[in-house]
Design a protein around this motif. Structure first.
Motif, PDB file in Angstrom:
ATOM      1  N   ILE A 130      19.489  13.994  34.136  1.00 22.49           N
ATOM      2  CA  ILE A 130      20.144  14.520  34.451  1.00 22.49           C
ATOM      3  C   ILE A 130      20.215  12.750  35.737  1.00 22.49           C
ATOM      4  O   ILE A 130      19.149  12.865  36.676  1.00 22.49           O
ATOM      5  CB  ILE A 130      20.108  15.641  35.802  1.00 22.49           C
ATOM      6  CG1 ILE A 130      19.745  16.890  34.708  1.00 22.49           C
ATOM      7  CG2 ILE A 130      21.371  16.027  36.899  1.00 22.49           C
ATOM      8  CD1 ILE A 130      19.353  17.776  35.716  1.00 22.49           C
ATOM      9  N   PHE A 131      21.247  12.608  36.449  1.00 21.62           N
ATOM     10  CA  PHE A 131      22.156  11.635  36.384  1.00 21.62           C
ATOM     11  C   PHE A 131      22.793  11.738  37.791  1.00 21.62           C
ATOM     12  O   PHE A 131      23.750  12.785  37.891  1.00 21.62           O
ATOM     13  CB  PHE A 131      23.290  10.333  35.740  1.00 21.62           C
ATOM     14  CG  PHE A 131      21.749   9.479  35.123  1.00 21.62           C
ATOM     15  CD1 PHE A 131      21.456  10.858  33.259  1.00 21.62           C
ATOM     16  CD2 PHE A 131      21.418   8.796  35.417  1.00 21.62           C
ATOM     17  CE1 PHE A 131      20.406   9.472  32.934  1.00 21.62           C
ATOM     18  CE2 PHE A 131      20.527   7.491  34.120  1.00 21.62           C
ATOM     19  CZ  PHE A 131      19.795   7.972  32.513  1.00 21.62           C
ATOM     20  N   THR A 132      22.296  11.720  39.734  1.00 22.29           N
ATOM     21  CA  THR A 132      22.882  12.522  39.952  1.00 22.29           C
ATOM     22  C   THR A 132      24.002  11.177  41.104  1.00 22.29           C
ATOM     23  O   THR A 132      23.067   9.538  41.150  1.00 22.29           O
ATOM     24  CB  THR A 132      22.370  12.408  41.802  1.00 22.29           C
ATOM     25  OG1 THR A 132      21.487  13.777  40.386  1.00 22.29           O
ATOM     26  CG2 THR A 132      22.804  13.472  42.481  1.00 22.29           C
ATOM     27  N   GLY A 133      25.488  11.169  41.385  1.00 19.62           N
ATOM     28  CA  GLY A 133      25.578  10.165  41.794  1.00 19.62           C
ATOM     29  C   GLY A 133      26.530  10.629  42.397  1.00 19.62           C
ATOM     30  O   GLY A 133      26.696  11.976  43.242  1.00 19.62           O
ATOM     31  N   SER A 134      27.285   9.968  43.991  1.00 19.42           N
ATOM     32  CA  SER A 134      27.649  10.231  44.882  1.00 19.42           C
ATOM     33  C   SER A 134      28.707  11.116  44.373  1.00 19.42           C
ATOM     34  O   SER A 134      29.743  11.910  45.501  1.00 19.42           O
ATOM     35  CB  SER A 134      28.560   8.974  45.459  1.00 19.42           C
ATOM     36  OG  SER A 134      29.127   8.041  44.915  1.00 19.42           O
ATOM     37  N   GLU A 135      29.540  11.538  43.339  1.00 20.83           N
ATOM     38  CA  GLU A 135      31.039  12.048  43.082  1.00 20.83           C
ATOM     39  C   GLU A 135      30.293  13.097  41.303  1.00 20.83           C
ATOM     40  O   GLU A 135      31.567  13.617  41.566  1.00 20.83           O
ATOM     41  CB  GLU A 135      31.789  10.962  42.311  1.00 20.83           C
ATOM     42  CG  GLU A 135      31.970   9.604  43.266  1.00 20.83           C
ATOM     43  CD  GLU A 135      32.610   9.993  44.560  1.00 20.83           C
ATOM     44  OE1 GLU A 135      33.415  10.995  44.948  1.00 20.83           O
ATOM     45  OE2 GLU A 135      32.646   9.783  45.358  1.00 20.83           O
ATOM     46  N   GLY A 136      28.966  12.901  41.408  1.00 27.31           N
ATOM     47  CA  GLY A 136      29.288  14.025  40.998  1.00 27.31           C
ATOM     48  C   GLY A 136      28.007  14.219  39.232  1.00 27.31           C
ATOM     49  O   GLY A 136      26.727  13.099  39.986  1.00 27.31           O
ATOM     50  N   THR A 137      27.083  14.931  38.885  1.00 25.77           N
ATOM     51  CA  THR A 137      26.605  14.936  38.121  1.00 25.77           C
ATOM     52  C   THR A 137      27.077  14.505  35.894  1.00 25.77           C
ATOM     53  O   THR A 137      27.076  14.933  36.040  1.00 25.77           O
ATOM     54  CB  THR A 137      25.264  16.278  37.842  1.00 25.77           C
ATOM     55  OG1 THR A 137      25.712  16.432  37.730  1.00 25.77           O
ATOM     56  CG2 THR A 137      24.933  15.675  39.494  1.00 25.77           C
ATOM     57  N   MET A 138      25.492  13.708  35.273  1.00 24.74           N
ATOM     58  CA  MET A 138      25.439  13.682  34.335  1.00 24.74           C
ATOM     59  C   MET A 138      24.462  13.725  33.684  1.00 24.74           C
ATOM     60  O   MET A 138      23.071  13.844  33.977  1.00 24.74           O
ATOM     61  CB  MET A 138      25.753  12.415  33.633  1.00 24.74           C
ATOM     62  CG  MET A 138      26.247  11.547  32.321  1.00 24.74           C
ATOM     63  SD  MET A 138      26.455  10.023  32.060  1.00 24.74           S
ATOM     64  CE  MET A 138      24.856   8.760  32.393  1.00 24.74           C
ATOM     65  N   GLU A 139      24.655  14.914  32.010  1.00 22.21           N
ATOM     66  CA  GLU A 139      23.784  15.949  31.982  1.00 22.21           C
ATOM     67  C   GLU A 139      23.282  15.611  30.721  1.00 22.21           C
ATOM     68  O   GLU A 139      24.600  15.562  29.742  1.00 22.21           O
ATOM     69  CB  GLU A 139      23.453  17.419  32.502  1.00 22.21           C
ATOM     70  CG  GLU A 139      22.113  17.518  32.450  1.00 22.21           C
ATOM     71  CD  GLU A 139      21.562  18.833  32.468  1.00 22.21           C
ATOM     72  OE1 GLU A 139      22.726  19.297  33.253  1.00 22.21           O
ATOM     73  OE2 GLU A 139      20.407  19.889  31.917  1.00 22.21           O
TER      74      GLU A 139
ATOM     75  N   GLY B 188      21.350  16.316  26.640  1.00 24.52           N
ATOM     76  CA  GLY B 188      20.515  17.508  26.285  1.00 24.52           C
ATOM     77  C   GLY B 188      20.233  16.644  25.386  1.00 24.52           C
ATOM     78  O   GLY B 188      20.915  15.534  24.661  1.00 24.52           O
ATOM     79  N   GLY B 189      19.749  17.316  24.133  1.00 24.14           N
ATOM     80  CA  GLY B 189      19.854  17.547  22.877  1.00 24.14           C
ATOM     81  C   GLY B 189      20.821  17.524  22.453  1.00 24.14           C
ATOM     82  O   GLY B 189      21.638  18.160  22.212  1.00 24.14           O
ATOM     83  N   GLY B 190      21.866  16.216  22.020  1.00 27.31           N
ATOM     84  CA  GLY B 190      22.671  15.530  21.210  1.00 27.31           C
ATOM     85  C   GLY B 190      23.983  15.958  22.756  1.00 27.31           C
ATOM     86  O   GLY B 190      24.933  15.995  21.038  1.00 27.31           O
ATOM     87  N   TRP B 191      24.020  15.753  23.431  1.00 24.67           N
ATOM     88  CA  TRP B 191      24.740  15.754  24.066  1.00 24.67           C
ATOM     89  C   TRP B 191      24.956  15.572  26.034  1.00 24.67           C
ATOM     90  O   TRP B 191      23.701  15.340  26.098  1.00 24.67           O
ATOM     91  CB  TRP B 191      25.823  17.379  23.975  1.00 24.67           C
ATOM     92  CG  TRP B 191      24.958  17.804  24.900  1.00 24.67           C
ATOM     93  CD1 TRP B 191      23.559  19.063  24.239  1.00 24.67           C
ATOM     94  CD2 TRP B 191      23.973  18.469  25.794  1.00 24.67           C
ATOM     95  NE1 TRP B 191      22.904  20.048  25.215  1.00 24.67           N
ATOM     96  CE2 TRP B 191      22.728  19.914  26.510  1.00 24.67           C
ATOM     97  CE3 TRP B 191      24.577  17.849  27.518  1.00 24.67           C
ATOM     98  CZ2 TRP B 191      22.022  19.906  27.419  1.00 24.67           C
ATOM     99  CZ3 TRP B 191      23.725  18.016  28.717  1.00 24.67           C
ATOM    100  CH2 TRP B 191      23.182  19.380  28.881  1.00 24.67           C
ATOM    101  N   VAL B 192      26.038  14.998  26.124  1.00 23.94           N
ATOM    102  CA  VAL B 192      26.157  14.727  27.162  1.00 23.94           C
ATOM    103  C   VAL B 192      27.248  14.955  27.934  1.00 23.94           C
ATOM    104  O   VAL B 192      28.396  15.277  27.487  1.00 23.94           O
ATOM    105  CB  VAL B 192      25.964  12.828  27.373  1.00 23.94           C
ATOM    106  CG1 VAL B 192      27.113  12.289  26.995  1.00 23.94           C
ATOM    107  CG2 VAL B 192      26.203  12.194  29.045  1.00 23.94           C
ATOM    108  N   SER B 193      27.117  15.911  29.273  1.00 17.86           N
ATOM    109  CA  SER B 193      27.829  16.332  29.951  1.00 17.86           C
ATOM    110  C   SER B 193      27.744  15.547  31.433  1.00 17.86           C
ATOM    111  O   SER B 193      26.850  14.838  32.209  1.00 17.86           O
ATOM    112  CB  SER B 193      27.826  17.271  30.032  1.00 17.86           C
ATOM    113  OG  SER B 193      26.596  17.716  31.508  1.00 17.86           O
ATOM    114  N   VAL B 194      29.195  15.436  31.900  1.00 15.08           N
ATOM    115  CA  VAL B 194      29.926  15.217  33.440  1.00 15.08           C
ATOM    116  C   VAL B 194      30.745  16.474  34.267  1.00 15.08           C
ATOM    117  O   VAL B 194      31.056  17.093  33.990  1.00 15.08           O
ATOM    118  CB  VAL B 194      30.605  13.946  33.349  1.00 15.08           C
ATOM    119  CG1 VAL B 194      31.103  13.856  34.930  1.00 15.08           C
ATOM    120  CG2 VAL B 194      29.800  12.748  32.615  1.00 15.08           C
TER     121      VAL B 194
END
Ligand code: NAD
Length: 465
Positions: A337-346, A348-354
């Motif tokens: 999980i990448f946490t930033g000042s405007e949101g998070t990006m995760e 997982g197995g075969g996907w990325v979400s914002v």
């Protein structure tokens, strides 16, 4: 638990089981042709989804495998799916695996216990190194000096001194060395890199990643074959420079459990999380790290911990926290999980979400400890200045999920990239410098645990400080 690929957790939509080039192309085109997707869900095209060009038989890249265990066999099965790649020879220290190599790739496959016999052959262009970690440096250096390009499994190093030697040899010999952290070639990680660079989550301040397991195989208790003996296993060749002990079948087949051959959960699993983080952020690595943990459950004679937590500082202004737990009491899971000042990006197995949630613009009030009359007065003034716009709280402003095609294999893309460089002599996606920076950062955890102190690292110079 799938042995031989630490790519994606099974059951998370991106299994590599049953993968082959044909179903890869079919599923890739099925998704890009317009599969029904929920709002906010996007299908990613496969990076290498291009029609295979016919390659003349005399233009094949001929390869050999050194270390034909779980990952070596998996890698080689993947590598020979890349058009124009042919396996010629296999070296391993256990007879059963040489026998298996002939079953898989045919009776004409040259097999030997001594990889030097492979390196002297003129008909081999490149080698895949799938040995335990303590052989990575020596086998890679020997192969490059013999004029072969190298695909070396992660972690690139077992000892810090391995790194400079591998980088230097690659430079001096002009041979290509690609490290086998396949995420660096993944369409998911490429999308994550693009999202971060485009400001999708604002300014990055933290990355948290985990790799939890809850099975015996997940905890490295691989099967010891019934015929394991000094007859069938070349123990001296397996031991190499490791401290000498009498033949021990568990050490031979479950080597990850001992530091003499493996690099613990840091070298086995943290390194993937470092490679992914470095690729996505473009960072060279942390400046310091500390780790703690212990042997909590698998008290079977191993000297590598089964629980480890690490914390790392990055000069770019973010922190990384990592966790591996082999006794997690539940579902096996892996992700970042990448946490930033405007949101998070995760990931997982075969996907990325914002997920973007706007920060509240009002400063807020903490007044309930004050007298009631004063609370009302403060509230009145506050509401004049900040009228209520979202009585139920601010709604999320955007959730997007990007998924790889079913059956997608980043290992296949990683090999495609490797062989493209072998042909073009252009730089690889994950060279020895990248590999050392990822493994060097990962091994800070072991150092910190051994010394009970913070370990310091110069990620540009790639030196302990
Ligand atoms: N990229 C990934 O996702 C991934 C996944 C699993 C393993 N790996 C890496 O692959 C490597 C191998 O792991 P594995 O699970 O396949 O181990 P394994 O024990 O199944 O296979 C290792 C093989 O190397 C052989 N070997 C040992 N010394 C040798 C020597 N001197 N010459 C030739 N062969 C020798 C052994 O006999 C054994 O068959 C490790 O470094 C591991 O970290 C990477």
């Amino acid at each position: 638990m799938v042995i031989g690929d630490e790519n994606f957790s099974p059951g998370e939509g991106s299994s590599v089981n049953g993968f082959n080039r044909r179903n890869f192309l079919r599923t890739a085109s099925a998704v890009s042709a317009g599969t029904l997707l929920a709002p906010g869900l996007h299908a990613l095209g496969a990076a290498q989804d291009e029609p295979a060009k016919p390659i003349a038989a005399n233009d094949h890249i001929q390869i050999a495998l050194i270390g034909a265990g779980g990952q070596g066999q998996y890698d080689t099965k993947t590598a020979v799916q890349v058009p124009g790649v042919k396996l010629v020879a296999v070296a391993d220290c256990y007879n059963g695996r040489l026998e298996r190599a002939k079953e898989i790739w045919g009776p004409d496959t040259v097999t030997t216990r001594d990889y030097n016999e492979i390196l002297t052959r003129k008909d081999i262009d490149a080698v895949i190194i799938g040995t335990p970690d303590h052989w990575h440096m020596k086998a890679s250096v020997d192969a490059m000096k013999a004029g072969k390009d190298v695909y070396c499994e992660k972690p690139m190093i077992h000892l810090y001194s391995d790194g400079p030697e591998m980088i230097e040899t690659s430079k001096k010999t002009g041979r290509i060395l690609q490290v086998g952290s396949q995420r660096v070639s993944s369409v998911i990680y490429a999308k994550a890199k693009e999202l971060l660079a485009s400001g999708a989550i604002g300014q990055l301040n933290m990355v948290t990643a985990r790799w939890d397991r809850n099975s015996s195989i997940g905890a490295w208790n691989y099967t010891v074959p019934p015929d394991a003996s000094t007859e069938t296993c070349d123990w001296p060749r397996f031991e190499g420079t490791a401290p000498h002990i009498p033949f021990n079948a568990e050490h031979f087949f479950q080597w990850r459990k001992w530091k003499a051959y493996g690099s613990g959960v840091a070298g086995d699993l943290f390194v993937h999380l470092f490679s992914g983080t470095h690729f996505i952020t473009g960072s060279h690595g942390p400046t310091r790290g500390m780790a703690t943990g212990g042997l909590r459950f698998w008290k079977d004679g191993r000297d590598a911990p089964d629980v480890m937590l690490g914390l790392f500082d990055y000069g770019e202004g973010f922190n990384l926290s990592l966790r591996v737990n082999f006794v997690d009491g539940g579902e096996e899971s892996e992700g970042l999980i990448f946490t930033g000042s405007e949101g998070t990006m995760e990931i997982g197995g075969g996907w990325v979400s914002v997920n973007r949630v706007p920060r509240e613009t009002d400063p807020g009030l903490s007044i309930d400890t004050f007298p009631l009359a004063m609370q009302r007065e403060i509230e009145r003034d506050y509401r004049k200045k900040y009228p209520e716009t979202h009585p139920a709280g601010a709604p999320p402003v955007g959730y997007q999920k990007f998924v790889a095609p079913a059956g997608y294999s980043d290992s296949f893309d990683h090999f495609t990239n490797f062989f493209r460089s072998v042909r073009s002599r252009q730089p690889v996606v994950e060279d020895a410098v990248f590999g050392f920076r990822a493994a060097g950062a990962a091994l800070l955890s072991n150092l910190s645990m051994e010394r009970g102190t913070i370990a310091h690292w110069d990620p540009d110079a790639m030196k302990l400080v």
